[in-house]
Motif scaffolding. Structure first.
Motif, PDB file in Angstrom:
ATOM      1  N   SER A   7      21.184  45.533  31.256  1.00  0.00           N
ATOM      2  CA  SER A   7      21.574  46.926  31.063  1.00  0.00           C
ATOM      3  C   SER A   7      21.875  47.134  29.589  1.00  0.00           C
ATOM      4  CB  SER A   7      22.786  47.279  31.913  1.00  0.00           C
ATOM      5  OG  SER A   7      23.892  46.470  31.566  1.00  0.00           O
ATOM      6  N   GLY A   8      21.981  48.401  29.200  1.00  0.00           N
ATOM      7  CA  GLY A   8      22.376  48.726  27.835  1.00  0.00           C
ATOM      8  C   GLY A   8      21.252  49.180  26.926  1.00  0.00           C
ATOM      9  N   GLY A   9      20.035  49.169  27.423  1.00  0.00           N
ATOM     10  CA  GLY A   9      18.933  49.635  26.599  1.00  0.00           C
ATOM     11  C   GLY A   9      18.987  51.143  26.401  1.00  0.00           C
ATOM     12  N   GLY A  10      18.114  51.636  25.539  1.00  0.00           N
ATOM     13  CA  GLY A  10      18.060  53.072  25.309  1.00  0.00           C
ATOM     14  C   GLY A  10      17.301  53.406  24.047  1.00  0.00           C
ATOM     15  N   ASP A  91      11.790  46.601  16.355  1.00  0.00           N
ATOM     16  CA  ASP A  91      12.571  45.986  17.431  1.00  0.00           C
ATOM     17  C   ASP A  91      12.289  46.652  18.777  1.00  0.00           C
ATOM     18  OD1 ASP A  91      15.306  45.807  15.124  1.00  0.00           O
ATOM     19  OD2 ASP A  91      14.002  44.154  15.753  1.00  0.00           O
ATOM     20  N   THR A  92      11.522  47.713  18.772  1.00  0.00           N
ATOM     21  CA  THR A  92      11.184  48.410  20.013  1.00  0.00           C
ATOM     22  C   THR A  92      10.434  47.471  20.950  1.00  0.00           C
ATOM     23  OG1 THR A  92      11.104  50.586  18.967  1.00  0.00           O
ATOM     24  CG2 THR A  92       9.831  50.289  20.995  1.00  0.00           C
ATOM     25  N   ALA A  93      10.950  47.337  22.164  1.00  0.00           N
ATOM     26  CA  ALA A  93      10.373  46.415  23.131  1.00  0.00           C
ATOM     27  C   ALA A  93      11.157  46.511  24.433  1.00  0.00           C
ATOM     28  CB  ALA A  93      10.432  44.976  22.609  1.00  0.00           C
ATOM     29  N   THR A 110      15.010  45.660  30.133  1.00  0.00           N
ATOM     30  CA  THR A 110      15.570  46.947  29.761  1.00  0.00           C
ATOM     31  C   THR A 110      14.877  47.411  28.479  1.00  0.00           C
ATOM     32  OG1 THR A 110      17.637  48.157  29.339  1.00  0.00           O
ATOM     33  CG2 THR A 110      17.496  45.931  28.436  1.00  0.00           C
ATOM     34  N   GLN A 111      14.523  48.679  28.456  1.00  0.00           N
ATOM     35  CA  GLN A 111      13.748  49.224  27.343  1.00  0.00           C
ATOM     36  C   GLN A 111      14.656  49.551  26.157  1.00  0.00           C
ATOM     37  OE1 GLN A 111      10.241  49.912  27.029  1.00  0.00           O
ATOM     38  NE2 GLN A 111      10.848  50.266  24.889  1.00  0.00           N
ATOM     39  N   VAL A 112      14.254  49.099  24.996  1.00  0.00           N
ATOM     40  CA  VAL A 112      14.911  49.474  23.742  1.00  0.00           C
ATOM     41  C   VAL A 112      13.868  50.160  22.865  1.00  0.00           C
ATOM     42  CG1 VAL A 112      15.965  48.611  21.612  1.00  0.00           C
ATOM     43  CG2 VAL A 112      16.598  47.613  23.831  1.00  0.00           C
TER      44      VAL A 112
END
Length: 116
Positions: A7-10, A91-93, A110-112
């Motif tokens: 959790s915690g992506g965004g 860093d998008t991944a 989780t998507q960042v």
């Protein structure tokens, strides 16, 4: 059987921060004795190792995140964290956690997304 939930992506702007969490549940593993790792996979690229934390809390980072990312763990909560600072568009991944060893398991990711 082990379940790992990230959790915690965004979505965050370049230079921003995010903190990812990965909570482990199930049995009969002992969280504290397992090496935990964070991986990421960007679109069209192979999954790459970002950081690992061993049972003795020996930590290793990919060169691309050294000085910006910090991995930590709370064995009582069976959770590993990834603090990501000074985020860059590259860093998008999708970020995944992994439990190494006898009960080798992966989370769902989780998507960042880091916007420029």
């Amino acid at each position: 059987q082990v379940q790992l939930v990230e959790s915690g992506g965004g979505l965050v702007q370049a230079g921003g921060s995010l903190r990812l969490s990965c909570a482990a549940s199930g049995s009969p593993f002992i969280f504290s004795v397992n090496t935990m790792g964070w991986y990421r996979q960007a679109p069209g690229k192979q999954r790459e190792l970002v950081a690992t934390s061993t049972s003795t809390e020996t930590i290793n980072y990919a060169d691309s995140v050294k000085g910006r990312f910090t991995v930590s763990r709370d064995n009582g909560k069976k959770t590993v964290y990834l603090q990501m600072n000074s985020l860059k568009p590259e860093d998008t991944a999708v970020y995944y956690c992994r439990m190494f060893g006898r009960y080798d398991s992966w989370g769902q990711g989780t998507q960042v997304t880091v916007s420029s």
